[in-house]
Design an enzyme around this catalytic site. Sequence first.
Site, PDB file in Angstrom:
ATOM      1  N   CYS A 117       7.304 -13.115   8.977  1.00  0.00           N
ATOM      2  CA  CYS A 117       7.715 -12.012   9.900  1.00  0.00           C
ATOM      3  C   CYS A 117       7.336 -12.391  11.257  1.00  0.00           C
ATOM      4  O   CYS A 117       6.296 -13.124  11.399  1.00  0.00           O
ATOM      5  CB  CYS A 117       7.442 -10.715   9.198  1.00  0.00           C
ATOM      6  SG  CYS A 117       5.773 -10.220   9.621  1.00  0.00           S
TER       7      CYS A 117
ATOM      8  N   GLU B  39       1.155 -14.386   4.382  1.00  0.00           N
ATOM      9  CA  GLU B  39       0.883 -15.309   5.432  1.00  0.00           C
ATOM     10  C   GLU B  39      -0.521 -14.930   6.070  1.00  0.00           C
ATOM     11  O   GLU B  39      -1.413 -15.779   6.266  1.00  0.00           O
ATOM     12  CB  GLU B  39       1.880 -15.448   6.535  1.00  0.00           C
ATOM     13  CG  GLU B  39       3.196 -16.048   6.164  1.00  0.00           C
ATOM     14  CD  GLU B  39       4.037 -15.011   5.579  1.00  0.00           C
ATOM     15  OE1 GLU B  39       3.738 -13.896   5.095  1.00  0.00           O
ATOM     16  OE2 GLU B  39       5.365 -15.138   5.892  1.00  0.00           O
TER      17      GLU B  39
ATOM     18  N   ASN C 187       0.779  -1.312  -0.029  1.00  0.00           N
ATOM     19  CA  ASN C 187      -0.004  -0.072  -0.036  1.00  0.00           C
ATOM     20  C   ASN C 187       0.964   1.082   0.133  1.00  0.00           C
ATOM     21  O   ASN C 187       2.003   1.186   0.730  1.00  0.00           O
ATOM     22  CB  ASN C 187      -0.901  -0.078   1.275  1.00  0.00           C
ATOM     23  CG  ASN C 187      -2.029   1.314   0.986  1.00  0.00           C
ATOM     24  OD1 ASN C 187      -1.607   1.939   1.715  1.00  0.00           O
ATOM     25  ND2 ASN C 187      -3.104   0.710   0.621  1.00  0.00           N
TER      26      ASN C 187
ATOM     27  N   TYR D 245       2.114   2.297   3.330  1.00  0.00           N
ATOM     28  CA  TYR D 245       3.300   1.368   3.590  1.00  0.00           C
ATOM     29  C   TYR D 245       2.748   0.629   4.810  1.00  0.00           C
ATOM     30  O   TYR D 245       2.430  -0.699   4.840  1.00  0.00           O
ATOM     31  CB  TYR D 245       4.589   2.086   4.162  1.00  0.00           C
ATOM     32  CG  TYR D 245       5.497   2.637   2.982  1.00  0.00           C
ATOM     33  CD1 TYR D 245       4.909   2.633   1.809  1.00  0.00           C
ATOM     34  CD2 TYR D 245       6.655   3.026   3.233  1.00  0.00           C
ATOM     35  CE1 TYR D 245       5.833   3.052   0.523  1.00  0.00           C
ATOM     36  CE2 TYR D 245       7.423   3.580   2.366  1.00  0.00           C
ATOM     37  CZ  TYR D 245       7.102   3.615   0.949  1.00  0.00           C
ATOM     38  OH  TYR D 245       8.022   3.984  -0.213  1.00  0.00           O
TER      39      TYR D 245
END
Length: 133
Positions: free
Chosen positions: A86, A55, A45, A48
């Site tokens: 992450c 996932e 986006n 950000y």
Amino acid sequence: MTREELKAAAVSMLDRAYIPYSHFPVGAALECSDGTVFTGCNIENAAYSPTLCAERVAVAKAVSEGHKDFVRIVVAGRCEDFCVPCAVCRQVLYEFAPDMEIISLNGKGEELSRTLRELLPHGFGPEYLLKEE
Ligand code: THU
């Protein structure tokens, strides 16, 4: 779905990644205990922070369709390193399946398998809150 089919499903999502900023595609294929598979890709986006990881896109598709019993997830990238979830995605997966398998692929399609507990030891799970009720 076989392990190779699940890996192929994750890799196929790399082309769906919306990555105008990082140019770093990630694909995911999340398998549930009944064999149902939900896929995801990262969706970036311009602001950000609303960016969604592959996932968590797969988890949102699964949970919103009534599936929470996760067995394994393949995380695919085109990078040299094995693509790991992450920390935020680890936490989101931990909510539902702390012992699930995380299969990371590198750009050559080689795999590295670990459990979520290995990637997120001593995680904060629902038991912390639910036993207070
Ligand atoms: N990304 C994922 O999709 N999954 C992860 O676990 C790590 C990071 C995405 C987010 C962003 O679009 C790009 O990879 C670079 O950080």
